[in-house]
Design an enzyme around this catalytic site. Structure first.
Site, mmCIF file in Angstrom:
data_model
loop_
_atom_site.group_PDB
_atom_site.id
_atom_site.type_symbol
_atom_site.label_atom_id
_atom_site.label_comp_id
_atom_site.label_asym_id
_atom_site.label_seq_id
_atom_site.Cartn_x
_atom_site.Cartn_y
_atom_site.Cartn_z
ATOM 1 C CB SER A 1 -0.855 0.136 1.197
ATOM 2 O OG SER A 1 0.069 0.257 2.461
ATOM 3 C CG ASP B 1 -3.941 -3.087 -1.625
ATOM 4 O OD1 ASP B 1 -4.741 -3.162 -2.195
ATOM 5 O OD2 ASP B 1 -3.948 -2.848 -0.368
ATOM 6 C CG ASP C 1 -9.380 2.773 -4.637
ATOM 7 O OD1 ASP C 1 -10.709 2.949 -5.197
ATOM 8 O OD2 ASP C 1 -9.330 2.481 -3.502
HETATM 9 P P1 13P Z 1 -8.561 -6.816 5.170
HETATM 10 O O1 13P Z 1 -8.574 -5.473 5.972
HETATM 11 O O2 13P Z 1 -9.813 -7.601 5.227
HETATM 12 O O3 13P Z 1 -7.311 -7.595 5.372
HETATM 13 O O4 13P Z 1 -8.390 -6.159 3.792
HETATM 14 C C1 13P Z 1 -7.241 -5.923 3.098
HETATM 15 C C2 13P Z 1 -7.305 -5.203 1.794
HETATM 16 O O5 13P Z 1 -8.439 -5.148 1.062
HETATM 17 C C3 13P Z 1 -6.213 -4.638 1.146
HETATM 18 O O6 13P Z 1 -6.479 -4.126 0.005
HETATM 19 O O1 G3H Z 2 -6.517 -1.897 2.011
HETATM 20 C C1 G3H Z 2 -5.897 -1.380 2.894
HETATM 21 C C2 G3H Z 2 -4.659 -2.256 3.362
HETATM 22 O O2 G3H Z 2 -5.195 -2.924 4.369
HETATM 23 C C3 G3H Z 2 -3.473 -1.363 3.603
HETATM 24 O O3 G3H Z 2 -3.472 -0.714 4.752
HETATM 25 O O4 G3H Z 2 -2.941 1.714 4.214
HETATM 26 O O5 G3H Z 2 -2.765 0.912 6.560
HETATM 27 O O6 G3H Z 2 -1.201 -0.123 4.776
HETATM 28 P P1 G3H Z 2 -2.802 0.440 5.046
HETATM 29 ZN ZN ZN Z 3 -8.215 -2.757 -0.038
#
Ligand code: 13P
Ligand code: G3H
Ligand code: ZN
Length: 311
Positions: free
Chosen positions: A50, A82, A104
């Protein structure tokens, strides 16, 4: 093997009715735990970063860790961004060795989501990088999305087809009732996913890979361990494994998991330190954390994703 994009992984997953785990990573122990689990079960895997993880550990550190992990195995490993929220971030990751990115734009008005997603696709495809888009809103528990009567947040199957055609994305994240974090359903509310919407999306977009975000089960045993060893996590709940398994046999080819890994790591470290109060060597409690992550990943591969032996 070098890093791969998600194209072949998803084609194979769709045809054979299983899904691939997309696990969020921030540090070496997490990367190693996931890869060890996938290696032992000969399963393909997506490691995702992320923008928060990228800020925490640094792009180069994570890239090199993941390249090192992939170089020591023959299983397919993709490195995915992500929740990319800008074209620039996606471009940086594409230029910097990622093999897959998510743009996104789900919070934007539809037309703007199409525009930004199209721009990322155009750039990414020049470099053989696959792109995940998102349509619909994954809300938090406070948004009431997780009650059967709430309609406004869910992905529209009609719009999903339009979006894929207009943007050229390689996969699409949809909102069918999952949400991020460890508090997915209000206390007293039963877990509920809109499989009818998933079926409609699948009818409108045959053979097109769908992504499920917010797909942690918030494993009760881990919550119990955390609370037994000094933690305080109440009213947490996740997506039941049978629902995730059902989705994995349908059009869902990528199941995102972050919270369960955070819980696995926290539970193991809390337990280790509580049982070994004199210990202060990080390698000891981080080994326990790594083992715990490996065991959660193996469990998911076997009982949720169904991708044992599919590498
Ligand atoms: P969870 O918080 O359910 O693990 O989802 C993670 C996610 O969607 C990361 O993009
Ligand atoms: O979808 C989000 C993921 O769980 C990443 O979380 O932005 O705290 O790293 P983060
Ligand atoms: Zn997510």
């Amino acid at each position: 093997m070098g890093l791969v994009n998600t194209k072949e992984m998803f084609d194979k997953a769709y045809r054979n009715n299983y899904a691939i785990g997309a696990f969020n990573v921030n540090n070496m122990e997490t990367v190693q735990g996931i890869i060890e689990g996938c290696k032992e079960l000969n399963s393909p895997v997506i490691l995702q970063v992320s923008s928060g993880a990228r800020k925490y550990a640094g792009h180069k550190y994570l890239l090199k860790l993941i390249e090192a992990a992939a170089s020591e195995t023959d299983i397919p490993v993709a490195l995915h961004l992500d929740h990319g929220d800008t074209f620039e971030l996606c471009k940086n990751c594409i230029d910097g060795g990622f093999t897959s990115v998510m743009i996104d734009g789900s919070h934007l008005p539809y037309e703007q989501n199409v525009e930004i997603t199209k721009d990322v696709v155009q750039y990414a495809h020049k470099y053989n990088v696959t792109v995940e888009g998102e349509l619909g809103r994954l809300a938090g528990v406070e948004d009431d999305v997780n009650t059967p009567d709430e309609k406004s947040f869910y992905t529209s199957a009609r719009q999903a087809k339009e979006f894929v055609m207009q943007t050229g994305v390689d996969s699409l994240a949809v909102a069918i009732g999952t949400s991020h974090g460890a508090y997915k359903f209000k206390p007293g509310h039963k877990a509920f996913l809109r499989f009818d919407i998933l079926e409609d999306i699948q009818k409108n977009l045959p053979e097109f890979p769908i992504v499920l975000h917010g797909a942690s089960s918030v494993i009760p045993e881990l919550i119990e361990d955390i609370n037994s060893y000094g933690g305080d996590i109440n009213n947490a709940s996740g997506i039941p494994e049978d629902m995730l398994h059902k989705a994995s046999q349908m059009a869902v080819c990528k199941v995102n998991v972050d919270s369960d890994l955070r819980l696995a790591m926290t539970a193991a470290i809390r337990k280790y330190l509580a049982l070994n109060p004199k210990e202060f060597d990080p390698r000891k409690y981080l080994s326990a954390a790594r083992e715990s992550i490996k065991s959660v990943v193996k469990h998911k591969i076997k009982y949720v994703l169904g991708c044992v032996g599919q590498a």
